[in-house]
Scaffold this active site. Structure first.
Site: not given
Ligand code: ATR
Length: 277
Positions: A11, A61, A82, A97, A123, A126, A151
């Site tokens: 950024s 955020k 953001n 975003d 979920a 993002a 979630r």
């Molecule tokens: P961001 O704000 O970047 O979206 P986040 O809120 O931490 O980050 O969300 C991460 C996402 O990646 C979630 O959907 C998470 O799934 P869970 O809700 O089951 O935790 C997903 N994610 C992270 N590691 C994963 C993995 N090894 N396999 C599948 N999904 C994963």
């Protein structure tokens, strides 16, 4: 930019490239790592230091939203902030975003097609931005696929009040991906899986359906899933254009200028050159 960590952030490069082109010599964009528990204090102090605004990134955020006096409709819809703007003694919270993702999408990927199905993998934060934007756009069918069912269910139930007539919003498990994928689908990958350039959120085997496109929110070197889709002839876009467009929207909010006057091509070029070096 307020986050933790921020050392990897593009950024400052992107924003300072734009500020130089716009001849805003009195402004500089900095990234600062904020210790846990200090974000609200920092946000309240920034106006005293003469800051015009700030971006907020992971993991702040949601806390940033709570520190705001006024929220934009899109920040409310996404449930996160953001962009912070400091005006007339008040803290305004906004979110670029979703609009950044939408503007970055290649022409024709979101067609006014009554059959268009969008599969959103993940979920988290993002995903919320993408889903809220798709609902506001009036997408006919949005399915959120997540590893943790609860979630995804929570996201869908929170967004339900924003579903327009004629839109179907549902959730599913990641293991249902291949059953749900159809020709012409748009797949949006919002999970953190693939950041290590090794893993994929879904198993990769078989063929990619005709006319289906893949929007990967991770930027830089292609993720295994992006590579796989591209090798099978699917349309693929990485997260860099989204990063640029959300940055452009932030600048347009802070400087109160039309987003069309922000030099997005130059910002994208600077980011690509940096990533290639
Ligand atoms: P961001 O704000 O970047 O979206 P986040 O809120 O931490 O980050 O969300 C991460 C996402 O990646 C979630 O959907 C998470 O799934 P869970 O809700 O089951 O935790 C997903 N994610 C992270 N590691 C994963 C993995 N090894 N396999 C599948 N999904 C994963």
């Amino acid at each position: 930019m307020l986050g933790n960590p921020v050392s990897h952030s593009l950024s400052p490069l992107i924003q300072n490239t734009a500020l130089a082109r716009l001849e805003k010599d009195g402004l500089v964009y900095l990234a600062t790592e904020i210790p846990r528990g200090k974000i609200s204090e920092v946000i309240k102090t920034l106006p005293c230091l003469g800051a015009v605004g700030a971006n907020v990134t992971v993991p702040y955020k949601l806390q940033a939203l709570e520190a705001c006096d006024v929220l934009s409709e899109r920040a409310k819809a996404i449930g996160a902030v953001n962009i912070l703007s400091f005006r007339q003694g008040q803290i305004f919270g906004d979110n670029s975003d979703g609009v950044g993702w939408l503007r970055a999408l290649p022409d024709g990927w979101l067609k006014e097609d009554c059959d268009l199905r969008v599969l959103v993998l993940g979920a988290g934060g993002a995903s919320r931005a993408v889903v809220a934007t798709l609902l506001a756009w009036g997408c006919p069918e949005v399915i959120v696929l997540n590893r943790t069912a609860k979630r995804a269910e929570q996201l869908v139930s929170e967004m339900e009040s924003r579903v327009l007539d004629g839109t179907h919003l549902a959730c599913a498990g990641l293991e249902e991906f291949w059953e749900l994928l159809q020709p012409g689908c748009l797949v949006v990958q919002t999970t953190s899986v693939g950041l290590d350039r090794r893993a994929s959120p879904v198993s990769l085997s078989g063929s990619w359906p005709k006319g289906a496109n893949f929007s990967e929110l991770i930027y830089g070197e292609p993720t295994p899933m992006a590579k796989w889709v591209s090798e099978r002839g699917g349309g693929v876009q990485d997260g860099l254009p989204m990063l640029i467009h959300q940055a452009a929207e932030s600048l347009s909010v802070w400087l109160d200028i039309p987003v069309e006057s922000v030099p997005v091509d130059e910002m994208l070029r600077a980011a690509r050159m940096f990533l290639a070096s």
